[in-house]
Design a protein around this motif. Sequence first.
Motif, PDB file in Angstrom:
ATOM      1  N   CYS A 328       0.824  -1.206   0.000  1.00 48.70           N
ATOM      2  CA  CYS A 328       0.000   0.000   0.000  1.00 48.70           C
ATOM      3  C   CYS A 328       0.858   1.255   0.000  1.00 48.70           C
ATOM      4  O   CYS A 328       1.786   1.396   0.810  1.00 48.70           O
ATOM      5  CB  CYS A 328      -0.926   0.005   1.215  1.00 48.70           C
ATOM      6  SG  CYS A 328      -2.075   1.394   1.211  1.00 48.70           S
ATOM      7  N   LYS A 329       0.519   2.181  -0.889  1.00 50.19           N
ATOM      8  CA  LYS A 329       1.243   3.458  -0.968  1.00 50.19           C
ATOM      9  C   LYS A 329       0.869   4.390   0.184  1.00 50.19           C
ATOM     10  O   LYS A 329       1.624   5.301   0.519  1.00 50.19           O
ATOM     11  CB  LYS A 329       0.928   4.150  -2.293  1.00 50.19           C
ATOM     12  CG  LYS A 329       1.286   3.369  -3.536  1.00 50.19           C
ATOM     13  CD  LYS A 329       0.814   4.113  -4.782  1.00 50.19           C
ATOM     14  CE  LYS A 329       1.005   3.293  -6.041  1.00 50.19           C
ATOM     15  NZ  LYS A 329       0.497   4.001  -7.241  1.00 50.19           N
ATOM     16  N   ALA A 330      -0.317   4.188   0.748  1.00 53.55           N
ATOM     17  CA  ALA A 330      -0.835   5.119   1.751  1.00 53.55           C
ATOM     18  C   ALA A 330      -0.639   4.623   3.174  1.00 53.55           C
ATOM     19  O   ALA A 330      -1.306   5.108   4.092  1.00 53.55           O
ATOM     20  CB  ALA A 330      -2.315   5.383   1.484  1.00 53.55           C
ATOM     21  N   ILE A 331       0.263   3.712   3.399  1.00 51.79           N
ATOM     22  CA  ILE A 331       0.402   3.091   4.715  1.00 51.79           C
ATOM     23  C   ILE A 331       0.848   4.089   5.776  1.00 51.79           C
ATOM     24  O   ILE A 331       0.495   3.963   6.955  1.00 51.79           O
ATOM     25  CB  ILE A 331       1.384   1.889   4.649  1.00 51.79           C
ATOM     26  CG1 ILE A 331       1.328   1.076   5.934  1.00 51.79           C
ATOM     27  CG2 ILE A 331       2.805   2.360   4.359  1.00 51.79           C
ATOM     28  CD1 ILE A 331       2.146  -0.202   5.882  1.00 51.79           C
ATOM     29  N   SER A 332       1.599   5.117   5.389  1.00 51.98           N
ATOM     30  CA  SER A 332       2.164   6.032   6.385  1.00 51.98           C
ATOM     31  C   SER A 332       1.105   6.818   7.143  1.00 51.98           C
ATOM     32  O   SER A 332       1.339   7.260   8.269  1.00 51.98           O
ATOM     33  CB  SER A 332       3.133   7.004   5.715  1.00 51.98           C
ATOM     34  OG  SER A 332       2.454   7.877   4.830  1.00 51.98           O
ATOM     35  N   ARG A 333      -0.098   7.000   6.536  1.00 52.50           N
ATOM     36  CA  ARG A 333      -1.131   7.809   7.184  1.00 52.50           C
ATOM     37  C   ARG A 333      -2.423   7.034   7.393  1.00 52.50           C
ATOM     38  O   ARG A 333      -3.480   7.646   7.580  1.00 52.50           O
ATOM     39  CB  ARG A 333      -1.412   9.054   6.333  1.00 52.50           C
ATOM     40  CG  ARG A 333      -0.195   9.943   6.067  1.00 52.50           C
ATOM     41  CD  ARG A 333       0.167  10.798   7.262  1.00 52.50           C
ATOM     42  NE  ARG A 333      -0.880  11.759   7.563  1.00 52.50           N
ATOM     43  CZ  ARG A 333      -1.014  12.923   6.935  1.00 52.50           C
ATOM     44  NH1 ARG A 333      -0.161  13.258   5.980  1.00 52.50           N
ATOM     45  NH2 ARG A 333      -1.976  13.749   7.263  1.00 52.50           N
ATOM     46  N   CYS A 334      -2.338   5.713   7.367  1.00 58.07           N
ATOM     47  CA  CYS A 334      -3.554   4.919   7.511  1.00 58.07           C
ATOM     48  C   CYS A 334      -4.024   4.931   8.959  1.00 58.07           C
ATOM     49  O   CYS A 334      -3.301   4.457   9.851  1.00 58.07           O
ATOM     50  CB  CYS A 334      -3.324   3.482   7.050  1.00 58.07           C
ATOM     51  SG  CYS A 334      -4.797   2.435   7.216  1.00 58.07           S
ATOM     52  N   PRO A 335      -5.229   5.442   9.223  1.00 58.39           N
ATOM     53  CA  PRO A 335      -5.706   5.503  10.611  1.00 58.39           C
ATOM     54  C   PRO A 335      -6.211   4.168  11.143  1.00 58.39           C
ATOM     55  O   PRO A 335      -6.404   4.023  12.351  1.00 58.39           O
ATOM     56  CB  PRO A 335      -6.841   6.525  10.537  1.00 58.39           C
ATOM     57  CG  PRO A 335      -7.368   6.399   9.142  1.00 58.39           C
ATOM     58  CD  PRO A 335      -6.189   6.062   8.285  1.00 58.39           C
ATOM     59  N   ASP A 336      -6.437   3.194  10.260  1.00 59.42           N
ATOM     60  CA  ASP A 336      -7.005   1.918  10.694  1.00 59.42           C
ATOM     61  C   ASP A 336      -5.954   0.845  10.954  1.00 59.42           C
ATOM     62  O   ASP A 336      -6.280  -0.202  11.519  1.00 59.42           O
ATOM     63  CB  ASP A 336      -7.986   1.397   9.634  1.00 59.42           C
ATOM     64  CG  ASP A 336      -9.264   2.207   9.586  1.00 59.42           C
ATOM     65  OD1 ASP A 336      -9.223   3.393   9.975  1.00 59.42           O
ATOM     66  OD2 ASP A 336     -10.299   1.687   9.149  1.00 59.42           O
ATOM     67  N   LEU A 337      -4.731   1.085  10.524  1.00 61.17           N
ATOM     68  CA  LEU A 337      -3.660   0.098  10.720  1.00 61.17           C
ATOM     69  C   LEU A 337      -3.013   0.326  12.079  1.00 61.17           C
ATOM     70  O   LEU A 337      -2.463   1.393  12.349  1.00 61.17           O
ATOM     71  CB  LEU A 337      -2.618   0.222   9.608  1.00 61.17           C
ATOM     72  CG  LEU A 337      -1.392  -0.682   9.727  1.00 61.17           C
ATOM     73  CD1 LEU A 337      -1.795  -2.154   9.735  1.00 61.17           C
ATOM     74  CD2 LEU A 337      -0.412  -0.397   8.588  1.00 61.17           C
ATOM     75  N   HIS A 338      -3.088  -0.687  12.925  1.00 63.44           N
ATOM     76  CA  HIS A 338      -2.534  -0.563  14.274  1.00 63.44           C
ATOM     77  C   HIS A 338      -1.011  -0.632  14.215  1.00 63.44           C
ATOM     78  O   HIS A 338      -0.447  -1.582  13.655  1.00 63.44           O
ATOM     79  CB  HIS A 338      -3.078  -1.670  15.180  1.00 63.44           C
ATOM     80  CG  HIS A 338      -2.864  -1.406  16.637  1.00 63.44           C
ATOM     81  ND1 HIS A 338      -3.775  -0.716  17.414  1.00 63.44           N
ATOM     82  CD2 HIS A 338      -1.829  -1.705  17.451  1.00 63.44           C
ATOM     83  CE1 HIS A 338      -3.314  -0.629  18.650  1.00 63.44           C
ATOM     84  NE2 HIS A 338      -2.138  -1.214  18.688  1.00 63.44           N
ATOM     85  N   ARG A 339      -0.353   0.364  14.783  1.00 66.81           N
ATOM     86  CA  ARG A 339       1.102   0.410  14.812  1.00 66.81           C
ATOM     87  C   ARG A 339       1.614  -0.121  16.143  1.00 66.81           C
ATOM     88  O   ARG A 339       1.134   0.289  17.203  1.00 66.81           O
ATOM     89  CB  ARG A 339       1.589   1.836  14.559  1.00 66.81           C
ATOM     90  CG  ARG A 339       1.509   2.214  13.085  1.00 66.81           C
ATOM     91  CD  ARG A 339       1.435   3.699  12.842  1.00 66.81           C
ATOM     92  NE  ARG A 339       1.524   3.970  11.412  1.00 66.81           N
ATOM     93  CZ  ARG A 339       0.520   3.820  10.551  1.00 66.81           C
ATOM     94  NH1 ARG A 339      -0.647   3.381  10.987  1.00 66.81           N
ATOM     95  NH2 ARG A 339       0.678   4.076   9.264  1.00 66.81           N
TER      96      ARG A 339
END
Length: 618
Positions: A328-339
């Motif tokens: 995914c290109k948008a992973i840096s700002r994904c609000p749903d992906l738990h870091r």
Amino acid sequence: MKGNWANLDVYLVHSGVGFRLRGVPVTGDRDGAPLRAPPFPQGVVMPYPPAPDGVEGSSWLIRVSTTVARPAPAACPVQRFTAVRPLLRPEPPHPYLPEPWEDFAAAPLFAALDLIEHQQRPLALVIRELHSTQGTFGRRSSPAHPGLLRWTAEALERYITARATEQETAQAAGIPPTLPVRPEWIARTARQLEPDQRGARQYEHTVWGRRYASADGRVRDLWVPSFGRPKAERPEAEKAAMAQVMAQGAPVADFRRGSAPPPDAAAAHPVPQRLRAFAFGCTDGSVLPILDWEQEEVGQQFRQHAAPAFQAAATGTERRPGESCVSCKAISRCPDLHRTPALWGGTPPARRRRRRSVSVWDLRLHSECPAQYHLTRHLRLDSLLVEDPHTIRGRAVDAWLNERHAAHPRASCYDMPGPPDRDSWGAGGFALHGAQAREAAAMLDEHRALCPLTRLDPQEQVRVQHTVTAYVPELDVVALATPDLLYTRGGGWTWRETKTSISRLRQHIPLLRQYPQLAMGVLLLNAGALGADPRRSWVEFELLGDGRSVLERIDPSIPEVAEEARTVITRLAQPLLEDTAYEPQPGRHCSGCRARRWCTVGTAHVAGHPSQGQGHMP
């Protein structure tokens, strides 16, 4: 001429997505289906979807391959939204990082076929060059793993033989021979001045495979290799997408991404009347037809089946973390992906690599044999080795339980009957008979007393085979885990892993080491990857076997338990992340390795240890 087009030249019908037009605007195509309106007048604000946070660049070009038309319930719509817009870039930018080994199994095969089909090189010479150049053939690419070189040599010979046999059969049926086509078939619209409702001014459709056409251009063939057996049963949407590119695509020798096609690209080539596609199995050498259509039926099939899939890919805005996060290109700002920083405390590898996923299955395969991990997980090679009876029994039990736990309305297995015929039954496509069927039925009996859905409040959540996803930013790794069952109780999540075995637990080895998936569950619950308080959550281990079933509960909030889990995963993950060689590591696992056929070390080990047993080809 209101309501009609004059001098209409349809380049691509995409249920209103786009096509090349000559003439004046009208409302219908040749079949009476609605067409896209002309470019919107100046000053009209269009409600096309904005690019998500985490990307930069332009959305004016949408490019879709036929694989986008495959149903993918677990795929993330935002990842597809950005993937079909090739001019969008990650923000911050992610540099290109070459892999130490070729990571696309078909790359050396296609390079070899190019030499044979387009330069008339002899097969024997190409195979020698395959090995002498490590599969690069002078290209600027990573070398191929020795196992991939052997796989490629086998697949190459099978492909040449299969193509020749099919051509003989076709000519006997009166079908003209088809010759290799080097340029890609690109179905591409002319670039419009104003964006449409998707924010696009140009569309491109591509198809992957080997291309062939008759001398007069009236017949086009597409051969689509699979790494194991041929995949003939494909979704109607994918078949329609393939046929559309074959029917409307112009051969473009110099395919510069995002550029406009030459003005006479379509006019210079006759319109094909017959379109044939074949699936080829690289491992078994078999060929199966995918489609054999006439030009006239393509448009309707495309509009009915493929266009809705492409529409969804181009407009989806839902976020669904999972395997899609890796690309995914948008992973840096994904609000749903738990870091989950420092999920297991690993350190970045010495050599920076592209983002990848890590699952416990990956970790176990790599710990057994790095070559097996690379060949079967990265490259997805499959020797079609038949699984042993114990594995098949376990898969049938898992499938049976998954079906019961996912049933609506919800019911405990305690209240549900077992297989009607205990001597012959199956689930999930795995058939059991005789003693194997009776053993598995007894395991289901054991589970009835341990089923977690018993007395579970109807308001609680239950997820069967749900993939838990977390991102480890310092490693640029997506951690994936799929427990057999997740359910809520008392404000927390319980993570249930169910295993089948006629052997008892090894008391001298800690449970988290015996089953690393439990350790990963502990870490993810401890890090709050499911959004629940770890102090209210549990990891459960259910072992079904010889009448002495086991149910163990593990508290992920206990610091000592979390530290033990961290140690288990670190010992497995760090070698995997650092590995750039993928050397074979022979052992008992060689007998069941699905890549042993192309591993000289593993083949020699099995030959020297016949008592360890061998898998067999079907």
